[in-house]
Write an enzyme that holds these catalytic residues in place. Structure first.
Site: not given
Ligand code: BGC
Length: 834
Positions: A228
């Protein structure tokens, strides 16, 4: 460029230099991976997310199709329509030049407060797994890579990066890993995203027992695993643990100096690095098949009539009819109807955080209801329910355009000579500048934005302006300072929990007079609450504006309207400011005076249809008095139209709750242990999540899991169950015995008769379902084939294996978890483990 067919992964791997290899295992920016042009390796584009494709920018993003939120999608209980929803996401990916979709989100709602509960599908592992599998299959059918997330146990937002989930192996396997297992086995996604948190002491993004042993070896899945965003915490451990790509870039943990040194000194085995690179190259090969060019254009070409029609049907299938006393619904268009409530004239179309996107268009309940009628219905807001004031951008003008004129400078407004570096005219009011890029920016990304527009009030009175920022900002009306979020700043939850509270200020304005609204914004480096190491980049700003109302007076006005109309549609609920990323809700109640508004309106006119919109449950203290209640989630672009279609019977509601709606927070399984405390969250409810808890505790709920009414009636009859050693065949007849066409969901639960002797077990568990569309009077036979071991097994911690125990089990069939009308038994002859 080599075609995918000619792209030989092993041969390319053998030609890569060490620094090229290292470059491939991390992103280069927020949304792209590295290219190696000499070997024809293109840069790949990733994009959020679960309910549509935002493209490559938070700031000023290209508009996109917005699907209903995850809990709504699962409430369709319809594998076919979810497959089509996946196909639509893939089509959107082509129009946004995206190779990899960052979704679906498939964590579990342990309790109702999870900030991202709306994004995930269900409290039930089986429904979540099946819903995810259908969407993944739809996405992958068009060659686009899907990325189920967040693996695993990111079921709360509170302190998510440092939170250690303390969970038993049994609950981990049965509740939290199981949806991923189902989705990965059936859907075969190309990618997987790890969670931020730790599980039993180890950050998942470096946990080889989960990534290598469980997902790859045990489940036999061989795709590409990414972290993530900022969820990689180590260099060596994460590479050895099986994490293929660190996101986003530029890398913090995978630079040549460090990794190269570790490889040369044999601190890190080259095979571990090669394994990571091989998985990335396989993803590249997969992406090449799509023909999507590197750094492709982002367009809105998929904003078509067909897209809208599909989204309207999809959104109406998510809607759950919860109460319909005396057949109050559907309403007749000839009736005199008032529309009341804080959610009537706003489009609560999606939740907040990385799932939020700039939709092609939105529909509000008020507009969609009005379109069905020959007259404009009476309206009153009743009370406010917002956390942040409604966006100012849509209420102001610059020249002929709606919104602010935004000028970007390198110097502050106090300087006489300023360098203009960018300019936009945008009607949106919330600007997340984390991925704003301009090659004239200095390294620290210090820049200034002057916003300018004119506001002409429709009524005289007091108006409130608001500013929430990561950075600093001041708002002036006709050069008078009205909001100051610069001199003194207070930490809040805006902008992924990095920003301030919304500072507000009021001013008296005259109807019809044109006022100049100017905002001076300084980017993240000017932020007085700046924490070293925080990932703020350009920062963010949100500008709000609303007329100050006397809510007691508004409620009185609503009561008068309720009395003078035949029927009332009362629109209440939450929105994406309350349900968002990086923080959880602190309570389960409706915000502001909404409960009082509902109570007063119901007293004035019992023929009131309450429409609630939220991604996860809220308390309904007035439930006994309500005669009509609809739950409509966040419905995407077509959310307003879907609500109107259901209210007037143009769509027959067929959604079923994907979550139990408890009566109050104190009744829920995680009441005592939802949040992170001193670095850990205890999953103390163990396997008793959702209905499994309420049923075992014999606790009354507002609405049970799987519940939902229709405008027609169905009969489910003639259950036949046959079983072999490995397969269970379940067949039932379903008949639409009512007057209108509709759809029913046949739900199959399994219970065992071994009692709780050996291990404690839920009363029953969902193990099969099928949605069936039937014309009035039509009958169909539903045949389901279930795998015996998946239907009866539990995870045996002593053996550290799944266990099937010989004995008698029951197949329970109904139209809701609390309305089981048919029961048959079957036997499992032999006990076994695996
Ligand atoms: C989130 C993810 C997301 C990523 C990119 C993170 O803060 O947890 O689900 O895909 O950001 O935006």
């Amino acid at each position: 460029m080599t075609s995918s067919k000619d792209f030989d992964v092993e041969s390319v791997l053998s030609q890569l230099t060490l620094d090229e290899k290292i470059s491939l295992i991390a992103g280069i920016d927020f949304w792209h991976t590295a290219a190696v042009p000499r070997l024809d390796i293109p840069s790949l584009r990733f994009s959020d997310g679960p309910n549509g494709l935002r493209g490559t920018r938070f700031f000023n993003s290209v508009p996109a199709a917005c699907l209903p939120c995850g809990t709504g999608l699962a409430a369709t209980w319809d594998k076919d329509i979810l497959y089509q929803a996946g196909e639509l996401m893939a089509t959107e990916a082509y129009s946004k030049g995206v190779h990899v979709i960052l979704g679906p989100t498939m964590n579990i709602q342990r309790g109702p407060l999870g900030g991202r509960g709306f994004e995930s599908f269900s409290e039930d592992s089986y429904l979540a797994g099946k819903a995810a599998a259908s969407i993944i299959k739809g996405i992958e059918s068009k060659g686009i890579a899907s990325t189920p997330k967040h693996f695993v146990c990111n079921d709360l937002e509170h302190e998510r990066e440092s939170s250690n989930t303390v969970v038993t192996p049994r609950a981990l396997n049965e509740i939290y890993l199981e949806p991923f297992r189902i989705a990965m086995e059936e859907g075969k996604p190309t990618c997987l995203m790890t969670a931020y948190n730790k599980v039993n002491g180890v950050h998942v993004s470096q946990d080889g027992t989960l990534l290598n042993d469980k997902v790859r070896d045990e489940w036999g899945w061989n795709g590409c695993i990414m972290s993530d965003w900022y969820g990689t915490y180590t260099s060596k451990e994460a590479i050895e643990g099986g994490l293929d790509i660190e996101m986003p870039g530029p890398t913090a943990f995978r630079n040549y100096r460090e990794i190269g040194h570790m490889i040369r000194t044999r601190e890190l085995h080259i095979n571990d690095l090669n394994d990571r690179v091989r998985n990335v190259l396989n993803l590249v090969k997969h992406a090449k098949k799509t023909g999507i060019p590197e750094n492709g254009e982002e367009s809105t070409k998929n904003n078509t009539k067909e897209t809208s029609e599909f989204l309207r049907k999809l959104a109406s299938d998510t809607v759950v009819l919860l109460k319909n006393k005396n057949e109050l619904l559907p309403l007749k268009k000839s009736e005199k109807i008032a529309v009341i409530g804080p959610n009537a004239k706003v489009a609560s179309y999606c939740g907040g955080g990385s799932a939020a996107l700039n939709a092609y268009y939105t529909t509000t309940p008020f507009d969609s209801i009005s379109k069905k009628l020959d007259y404009r219905p009476d309206y009153s807001v009743g009370c406010y329910s917002h956390k942040y004031l409604p966006g100012a951008g849509e209420q102001v003008k610059n020249g002929d355009s709606t919104g602010f004129d935004m000028k970007f400078y390198l110097e502050p407004p106090t300087e006489s000579k300023r360098t203009l570096i960018d300019q936009y005219s945008i009607s949106l009011s919330s600007h997340h500048l984390v991925d704003y890029y301009n090659d004239k920016l200095p390294k620290d990304r210090l820049f200034y934005i002057d916003f300018e527009a004119y506001f002409t009030p429709e009524e005289s009175g007091e108006y409130e302006f608001g500013l929430a920022v990561v950075g600093t900002a001041q708002l002036f009306v006709n050069d008078k300072l009205v909001v100051d979020n610069k001199s003194k700043q207070t930490k809040g939850t805006s902008f992924f929990n990095c920003g301030t509270i919304e500072e507000r200020g009021t001013i008296d304005l005259k109807q019809g007079k044109k006022y100049k609204v100017r905002v001076e914004f300084g980017s993240a480096p000017t932020y007085t609450l700046y924490e070293k190491g925080g990932e703020y980049f350009g920062g963010g700003i949100r500008i709000g504006l609303a007329k100050v109302i006397n809510e007691e007076e508004e409620i009185k006005k609503s009561v008068e309207l309720a009395k003078s109309n035949d029927k009332v549609i009362l629109c209440i609920g939450l929105n994406g400011d309350f349900e968002s990323e990086s923080f959880d809700r602190s309570h389960m109640k409706l915000e502001g005076l909404q409960d009082k508004l509902v109570e007063e309106v119901l007293k004035a006119n019992p023929n009131t249809i309450i429409v609630n919109q939220s991604g996860t449950p809220v308390e309904f203290p007035w439930l006994n008095e309500a005669n009509g209640l609809i739950h409509a989630w966040y419905g995407g672009n077509e959310g307003g139209n879907a609500i109107a279609d259901v209210i007037f019977g143009d769509a027959n509601p067929n959604g079923k709750l994907s979550l139990t709606f408890p009566k109050k927070l104190q009744d829920t399984p995680t009441y005592l242990n939802f949040r992170t405390e001193k670095g850990r969250v205890l999953y103390g409810e163990d396997i008793f999540v959702g209905y499994k808890y309420y049923e075992k505790m014999e606790r009354d709920v507002a609405f049970p899991f799987g519940f939902g009414l229709s405008y027609t009636k169905f009969e489910i009859k003639n259950l036949k169950v046959t079983s072999s050693e490995s397969e269970l065949s379940v067949s039932v007849n379903v008949e639409n015995v009512g007057k209108v066409d509709g759809a029913e969901v046949v739900q199959v639960y399994i219970s065992n008769d071994n009692g709780d002797e050996n291990v404690i077990r839920p009363i029953k568990e969902l193990k099969g379902f099928e949605k069936v569309y039937l014309k009035s009077g039509e009958k169909k036979t539903i045949d389901l084939k279930l795998r015996v071991k998946d239907s009866v097994a539990f995870f045996d911690e002593y053996e550290n294996k799944w266990s099937v125990e010989a004995g008698e089990y029951h197949v329970l069939v109904g139209d809701s978890s609390d309305n089981i009308t048919l029961k048959e038994s079957f036997n499992v002859e032999k006990s076994y483990l695996w």
